[in-house]
Structure formats: structure tokens, C-alpha cells
Motif scaffolding. Structure first.
Motif, mmCIF file in Angstrom:
data_model
loop_
_atom_site.group_PDB
_atom_site.id
_atom_site.type_symbol
_atom_site.label_atom_id
_atom_site.label_comp_id
_atom_site.label_asym_id
_atom_site.label_seq_id
_atom_site.Cartn_x
_atom_site.Cartn_y
_atom_site.Cartn_z
ATOM 1 N N ILE A 35 0.843 -1.199 0.000
ATOM 2 C CA ILE A 35 0.000 0.000 0.000
ATOM 3 C C ILE A 35 0.879 1.250 0.000
ATOM 4 C CG2 ILE A 35 -1.624 1.327 1.423
ATOM 5 C CD1 ILE A 35 -2.942 -1.398 2.110
ATOM 6 N N GLY A 36 1.982 1.206 0.743
ATOM 7 C CA GLY A 36 2.943 2.321 0.730
ATOM 8 C C GLY A 36 3.533 2.534 -0.650
ATOM 9 N N ALA A 37 3.845 1.438 -1.362
ATOM 10 C CA ALA A 37 4.381 1.545 -2.727
ATOM 11 C C ALA A 37 3.337 2.133 -3.666
ATOM 12 C CB ALA A 37 4.841 0.178 -3.226
ATOM 13 N N GLY A 38 2.082 1.715 -3.495
ATOM 14 C CA GLY A 38 1.006 2.268 -4.317
ATOM 15 C C GLY A 38 0.816 3.754 -4.073
ATOM 16 N N ALA A 39 0.890 4.151 -2.807
ATOM 17 C CA ALA A 39 0.763 5.581 -2.470
ATOM 18 C C ALA A 39 1.932 6.371 -3.047
ATOM 19 C CB ALA A 39 0.693 5.757 -0.952
ATOM 20 N N THR A 40 3.114 5.777 -3.030
ATOM 21 C CA THR A 40 4.272 6.440 -3.632
ATOM 22 C C THR A 40 4.071 6.586 -5.138
ATOM 23 O OG1 THR A 40 5.689 5.511 -1.912
ATOM 24 C CG2 THR A 40 6.781 6.378 -3.885
ATOM 25 N N GLY A 41 3.477 5.590 -5.772
ATOM 26 C CA GLY A 41 3.164 5.687 -7.190
ATOM 27 C C GLY A 41 2.201 6.822 -7.477
ATOM 28 N N VAL A 42 1.222 7.006 -6.586
ATOM 29 C CA VAL A 42 0.281 8.125 -6.750
ATOM 30 C C VAL A 42 1.027 9.454 -6.612
ATOM 31 C CG1 VAL A 42 -1.721 9.290 -5.726
ATOM 32 C CG2 VAL A 42 -1.749 6.811 -6.040
ATOM 33 N N LEU A 43 1.921 9.559 -5.632
ATOM 34 C CA LEU A 43 2.705 10.790 -5.462
ATOM 35 C C LEU A 43 3.588 11.062 -6.680
ATOM 36 C CD1 LEU A 43 3.822 10.611 -1.714
ATOM 37 C CD2 LEU A 43 2.270 12.272 -2.757
ATOM 38 N N ALA A 44 4.230 10.002 -7.213
ATOM 39 C CA ALA A 44 5.089 10.174 -8.382
ATOM 40 C C ALA A 44 4.262 10.576 -9.600
ATOM 41 C CB ALA A 44 5.856 8.883 -8.659
ATOM 42 N N TRP A 45 3.038 10.135 -9.672
ATOM 43 C CA TRP A 45 2.144 10.510 -10.777
ATOM 44 C C TRP A 45 1.688 11.966 -10.650
ATOM 45 C CZ3 TRP A 45 -3.527 10.655 -10.531
ATOM 46 C CH2 TRP A 45 -4.115 10.840 -11.787
ATOM 47 N N LEU A 46 1.362 12.361 -9.387
ATOM 48 C CA LEU A 46 0.912 13.732 -9.152
ATOM 49 C C LEU A 46 2.057 14.746 -9.256
ATOM 50 C CD1 LEU A 46 -1.553 13.185 -6.164
ATOM 51 C CD2 LEU A 46 -2.140 13.720 -8.542
ATOM 52 N N LEU A 47 3.263 14.327 -8.889
ATOM 53 C CA LEU A 47 4.440 15.207 -8.922
ATOM 54 C C LEU A 47 5.484 14.589 -9.847
ATOM 55 C CD1 LEU A 47 4.640 15.666 -5.048
ATOM 56 C CD2 LEU A 47 3.667 17.295 -6.678
ATOM 57 N N PRO A 48 5.330 14.735 -11.163
ATOM 58 C CA PRO A 48 6.218 14.030 -12.103
ATOM 59 C C PRO A 48 7.690 14.435 -12.014
ATOM 60 C CG PRO A 48 4.711 15.497 -13.266
ATOM 61 C CD PRO A 48 4.320 15.523 -11.832
ATOM 62 N N GLY A 49 8.020 15.583 -11.455
ATOM 63 C CA GLY A 49 9.412 16.010 -11.354
ATOM 64 C C GLY A 49 10.098 15.515 -10.099
ATOM 65 N N MET A 50 9.474 14.631 -9.346
ATOM 66 C CA MET A 50 10.022 14.139 -8.084
ATOM 67 C C MET A 50 11.299 13.335 -8.335
ATOM 68 S SD MET A 50 7.474 12.252 -5.446
ATOM 69 C CE MET A 50 7.854 12.080 -3.761
ATOM 70 N N SER A 51 12.360 13.646 -7.590
ATOM 71 C CA SER A 51 13.624 12.921 -7.759
ATOM 72 C C SER A 51 13.497 11.503 -7.212
ATOM 73 C CB SER A 51 14.756 13.651 -7.035
ATOM 74 O OG SER A 51 14.598 13.520 -5.634
ATOM 75 N N LEU A 52 14.429 10.656 -7.613
ATOM 76 C CA LEU A 52 14.431 9.274 -7.145
ATOM 77 C C LEU A 52 14.638 9.207 -5.628
ATOM 78 C CD1 LEU A 52 14.037 6.499 -8.285
ATOM 79 C CD2 LEU A 52 16.486 6.330 -8.659
ATOM 80 N N LEU A 53 15.482 10.083 -5.102
ATOM 81 C CA LEU A 53 15.707 10.125 -3.658
ATOM 82 C C LEU A 53 14.427 10.533 -2.930
ATOM 83 C CD1 LEU A 53 17.565 9.929 -1.209
ATOM 84 C CD2 LEU A 53 18.179 12.319 -1.580
ATOM 85 N N ALA A 54 13.737 11.529 -3.450
ATOM 86 C CA ALA A 54 12.474 11.959 -2.833
ATOM 87 C C ALA A 54 11.442 10.836 -2.896
ATOM 88 C CB ALA A 54 11.947 13.217 -3.523
ATOM 89 N N GLN A 55 11.436 10.077 -3.972
ATOM 90 C CA GLN A 55 10.506 8.951 -4.084
ATOM 91 C C GLN A 55 10.842 7.864 -3.065
ATOM 92 O OE1 GLN A 55 9.907 7.495 -8.105
ATOM 93 N NE2 GLN A 55 10.137 9.579 -8.909
ATOM 94 N N ALA A 56 12.125 7.610 -2.869
ATOM 95 C CA ALA A 56 12.540 6.605 -1.880
ATOM 96 C C ALA A 56 12.130 7.034 -0.472
ATOM 97 C CB ALA A 56 14.044 6.373 -1.966
ATOM 98 N N VAL A 57 12.323 8.313 -0.167
ATOM 99 C CA VAL A 57 11.909 8.825 1.148
ATOM 100 C C VAL A 57 10.391 8.748 1.280
ATOM 101 C CG1 VAL A 57 11.807 10.895 2.599
ATOM 102 C CG2 VAL A 57 13.944 10.284 1.451
#
Length: 149
Positions: A35-57
Motif C-alpha cells: 500500500i505504501g508503494a502504491g501511495a508512492t506511485g500516486v505521489l510520483a504521478w501527481l508530482l512528475p518532477g520528483m527525484s528518485l531520492l524523494a521517491q525513496a523517502v
């Protein structure tokens, strides 16, 4: 193969993989990380410029939040629900507080009452046929009753 996939798709694939593993190896652990990975996918979709480090955090935070949600909110509620489940196979205890009609008078403390489409033995004060009784307890397969008010 993955070149055409956006980063958020990879998070959603990871979420599906973790949830599938939870189904294969149940334990309520991989589900919440998924569920955390899915939520991160939603964040990465909403914020397409998110860095890989920010996605990991974000993944770490979302997974920890999902696990905490389970541990501190859902799990206690599920355990409270077990109290009802403990009586599941002890039908007599589910009848306490219910009212029924005597189909056999209570004589010398024993009689019978109609409960649904069946009959139960009852113990209580002497009462005539057709009297309304309230279940106040259970002793094996016999209901303890009193006159219904």
C-alpha cells in the motif's frame, strides 16, 4: 521493456507484486508495504518532477504510515471484533437478553421455549404456557429465563 513505463507505473507494479506476495505468504506485513508503494506511485504521478531520492523517502514514509495505521488503528478494532467471534459457535450466549414465548409451561423450574424455528429447554420460575420470557443466562444447552417485563 521498462523504458516506455513512467516511474509511477513501476511503483504500482511493485505494489501489485508485494500484495501478491502477501496473498501467497499471508501475514499482514507485505500488504501494508505494498500500500505504501502504491501511495508512492500516486505521489510520483501527481508530482512528475520528483527525484528518485524523494521517491525513496516518500516510499519509506508511506510504508511506515501504512504499517502504523494497521498496528495502532485497525488491529485494535479487529481484536475488539473478536469478542463477538468468540461466541460464534456458542449460540446460547447470543440469545441472552432476547425474549421468547413458552411452548411448554415451566413446571418445577423446567420448560421449553420457541427460539426461531427450534425449541430450547429453559430453567426459571414456574410460568404458564404462552408466557413471554427473557433469557438471562445459559447453562450448557439450557436457557435461564425470567418473566419478560
Amino acid at each position: 521493456m521498462f523504458a516506455s513505463l513512467a516511474v509511477h507505473h513501476l511503483w504500482w507494479l511493485l505494489a501489485l507484486l508485494l500484495i501478491a506476495l502477501e496473498v501467497a505468504l499471508p501475514g499482514y506485513f507485505l500488504l501494508w508495504i505494498g500500500i505504501g508503494a502504491g501511495a508512492t506511485g500516486v505521489l510520483a504521478w501527481l508530482l512528475p518532477g520528483m527525484s528518485l531520492l524523494a521517491q525513496a523517502v516518500a516510499f519509506t514514509v508511506c510504508a511506515l504510515l501504512a504499517c502504523a495505521l494497521y498496528a495502532y488503528v485497525l488491529r485494535p478494532r479487529l481484536r475488539r471484533g473478536d469478542a463477538a467471534g468468540e461466541r460464534l459457535n456458542r449460540r446460547g450466549e447470543q440469545l441472552v437478553g432476547q425474549r421468547y414465548v413458552l411452548i411448554e409451561p415451566i413446571v418445577n423450574g423446567r420448560g421449553r421455549a420457541r427460539v426461531g424455528d427450534g425449541e430450547w429447554l429453559v430453567n426459571g420460575p414456574d410460568l404458564p404456557l404462552g408466557a413471554n420470557v427473557e433469557v438471562i443466562g445459559v447453562d450448557g444447552n439450557t436457557l435461564k429465563v425470567r418473566p419478560a417485563a
